[in-house]
Design an enzyme around this catalytic site. Structure first.
Site, mmCIF file in Angstrom:
data_model
loop_
_atom_site.group_PDB
_atom_site.id
_atom_site.type_symbol
_atom_site.label_atom_id
_atom_site.label_comp_id
_atom_site.label_asym_id
_atom_site.label_seq_id
_atom_site.Cartn_x
_atom_site.Cartn_y
_atom_site.Cartn_z
ATOM 1 N N CYS A 98 0.968 -1.179 0.185
ATOM 2 C CA CYS A 98 -0.050 0.056 -0.049
ATOM 3 C C CYS A 98 0.884 1.339 -0.092
ATOM 4 O O CYS A 98 2.227 1.265 0.244
ATOM 5 C CB CYS A 98 -0.822 0.149 1.292
ATOM 6 S SG CYS A 98 -1.960 -1.443 1.353
ATOM 7 N N GLY A 106 -1.070 0.533 -4.952
ATOM 8 C CA GLY A 106 -2.287 -0.083 -4.788
ATOM 9 C C GLY A 106 -3.380 0.611 -5.500
ATOM 10 O O GLY A 106 -3.254 1.916 -5.403
ATOM 11 N N ASN A 117 0.950 0.671 5.638
ATOM 12 C CA ASN A 117 1.572 -0.188 4.754
ATOM 13 C C ASN A 117 2.268 -1.497 5.388
ATOM 14 O O ASN A 117 3.243 -1.360 6.099
ATOM 15 C CB ASN A 117 2.497 0.325 3.737
ATOM 16 C CG ASN A 117 3.317 -0.449 2.863
ATOM 17 O OD1 ASN A 117 2.631 -1.412 2.388
ATOM 18 N ND2 ASN A 117 4.662 -0.195 2.586
ATOM 19 N N GLY A 118 1.584 -2.659 5.001
ATOM 20 C CA GLY A 118 2.223 -3.801 5.593
ATOM 21 C C GLY A 118 1.121 -4.953 5.935
ATOM 22 O O GLY A 118 0.097 -4.881 5.305
ATOM 23 N N TYR A 144 10.675 -4.515 -7.855
ATOM 24 C CA TYR A 144 9.490 -4.170 -8.403
ATOM 25 C C TYR A 144 8.473 -3.003 -7.827
ATOM 26 O O TYR A 144 8.115 -2.359 -8.540
ATOM 27 C CB TYR A 144 9.070 -5.613 -8.384
ATOM 28 C CG TYR A 144 7.240 -5.433 -9.084
ATOM 29 C CD1 TYR A 144 7.337 -5.470 -10.401
ATOM 30 C CD2 TYR A 144 6.201 -5.455 -8.065
ATOM 31 C CE1 TYR A 144 5.928 -5.404 -11.158
ATOM 32 C CE2 TYR A 144 5.049 -5.286 -8.726
ATOM 33 C CZ TYR A 144 4.823 -5.402 -10.155
ATOM 34 O OH TYR A 144 3.582 -5.203 -10.626
#
Ligand code: SF4
Length: 489
Positions: free
Chosen positions: A2, A28, A100-101, A255
């Site tokens: 995210c 996201g 985020n996670g 990526y």
């Protein structure tokens, strides 16, 4: 994966947050949200892309010099509207939070919050448990005016209770903004400032590119286990609460992150060029006759150019991407991944016909995408198709927020290189070694010695990932996929 953005500024922040979120939309595309504060909270959330959710009307409504934005890819949580972040609790003070996670012990914490603290956890989103634990720990300190030590203590309790990889931004009404990175620093988080008033404005973001776009200058990355508190007078306080080995996610450089971002002081573009150079060394060992190097757009471009340069080969962008179809990897359902490759990539036949083609991609996960691309290239009349991945074989699920779920889905799981090549239809597959991947990152920051490489080597930095937990996460992820499919019907 995210993306988060938080600003504590001098003027209305919503436009900056909007721009900051657009810059990390790649992290996201499932839902997004912004909550601002001007003495009360103003919320707008929705499913879809940032540009579609926020209109001129609702942006005008989001008043305040403080705000947090989020763009979401679902891991745990079904991708429904109510799962969009940031989240809000009204007590103590009123707190908003985005992350985020992924929290490994989510179910256990949810049960504790319900049974012990009688708190309603209303969604399946794991940030809600972090927020409730944080709120509970702040409330336990029974103070009307938070000092840095109160905030540090509450985050310390979060670190003790919440297992996983998570980077968090929160704002406590009229008290200050908080940001922290889990004890191993698995997920990225940076902060910066802008001198636009008597007191500087501060911003926190998942990637430095958001700071650039919002015109903030990067101060630095938040460290593993470090908490940052910008108090109500906008004074900055930081404290490192844990001493675990900083182990950032290697896949960010492969990526996830934008090439123009810096993660832990390492430029993602430079790293991808290094990865190209190292993969070229590996390719040389195979004595292949290659006519043309073709990247799988967009992430593989930087590495592929370097491979072609190192091998003194022609570089051609023979696969043209339709930019208006989402990234296949981050679409939750596998059915979507399969069907979208053909819609997304169109070949330039003349560059492939009769040639020995080296396709370069960042990674091979399930192999469906690679297989479809190889098929496409063969249909154009390529003689041989070699496939170079500039990251090592993926063989283990990520429990820290990336949808790689079941072990059996990895094409490289229990397969050697010949078997992988056969499965995806390539004449040969060449991978980057894990050693080279780590080296490519460390070249940018000699201090980085440890990484999360769990999806490659199965060693989880948090150390508490048992087969039982893996099974549970797998089950939870399946529910996510199923509910996502239901929503799409
Ligand atoms: S398991 Fe892989 S994708 Fe997940 S955090 Fe670790 S390196 Fe990143």
């Amino acid at each position: 994966m995210c993306g988060v953005v938080g600003i504590f500024g001098n003027d209305d922040v919503v436009r900056d947050i909007y721009q900051g979120l657009l810059a990390i939309q790649h992290r996201g595309q499932d839902s997004a949200g912004i909550i601002t504060y001007s003495g009360r909270f103003h919320t707008k959330k929705g499913n879809g892309l940032v540009r579609d959710i926020f209109t001129v009307e609702n942006v005008q409504r989001l008043k305040g010099n403080i705000g947090i934005g989020h763009t979401r890819y679902p891991t745990i949580g079904g991708g429904r509207g109510e799962d969009a972040q940031p989240f809000l609790v009204y007590s103590p003070f009123g707190i908003i939070m985005a992350h985020n996670g992924n929290v490994i012990n989510y179910s256990e914490l949810k049960n504790t919050l319900t049974d012990k603290y009688h708190r309603l956890v209303n969604t399946d989103n794991d940030v809600e448990v972090i927020l409730n634990i944080f709120a509970e720990e702040l409330a336990a300190q029974k103070t009307k005016s938070l000092k840095p030590q109160h905030v540090f203590k509450a985050v310390d309790e979060v670190f003790k209770k919440v297992k996983g990889g998570y980077s968090v931004v929160a704002y406590i009404a009229d008290q200050g903004m908080v940001a922290f990175r889990d004890p191993f620093g698995i997920k990225p988080l940076v902060y910066g400032k802008r001198d636009d008033g008597l007191i500087p404005s501060y911003a926190i973001a998942s990637e430095s590119v958001s700071l650039n776009i919002m015109n903030f200058s990067l101060i630095k990355d938040i460290e593993a286990g470090q908490v940052l508190f910008i108090d109500k007078n906008r004074k900055l306080h930081t404290k490192k609460l844990t001493q675990c080995a900083h182990s950032p996610c290697l896949f960010e450089w492969v990526y996830f992150a934008r090439p123009d971002s810096f993660i832990d002081n390492v430029n993602v573009y430079d790293c991808r060029v290094n990865l190209g150079r190292f993969l070229a060394d590996e390719i040389k060992k195979h004595n292949l006759r290659i006519d043309v190097v073709v990247p799988v757009p967009d992430s593989a471009r930087d590495a592929a150019i370097e491979i072609a340069r190192e091998l003194n080969l022609k570089y051609r962008e023979a696969l043209v991407k339709n930019r208006y179809i989402g990234r296949t990897f981050i679409m939750p359902a596998d059915q979507k991944r399969k069907s979208s490759v053909r819609q997304k990539l169109n070949p330039i036949t003349s560059e492939l016909k009769g040639k020995n083609v080296l396709l370069v991609d960042d990674s091979i996960v399930r192999g469906n995408t690679s297989q479809a691309i190889i098929e496409l290239v063969r249909e154009c009349g390529a003689k041989k198709v070699y496939f170079g991945a500039y990251s090592p074989p993926l063989r283990h699920p990520c429990v820290y927020g990336i949808d790689m779920q079941t072990k059996t889905e990895f094409v490289a799981r229990n397969a050697n290189l010949t078997q992988i090549a056969k499965k995806i239809g390539a004449d040969k597959v060449i991978y980057q070694s894990l050693e080279s991947l780590k080296k490519a990152v460390s070249l940018g920051n000699k201090k980085l010695k440890n990484f999360c490489a769990a999806c490659f080597d199965g060693i989880y930095p948090t150390g508490d990932v048992t087969p039982k937990i893996l099974k549970k996460i797998e089950k939870e992820r399946k529910t996510v996929q199923e509910s996502q499919l239901e929503l799409d019907l």
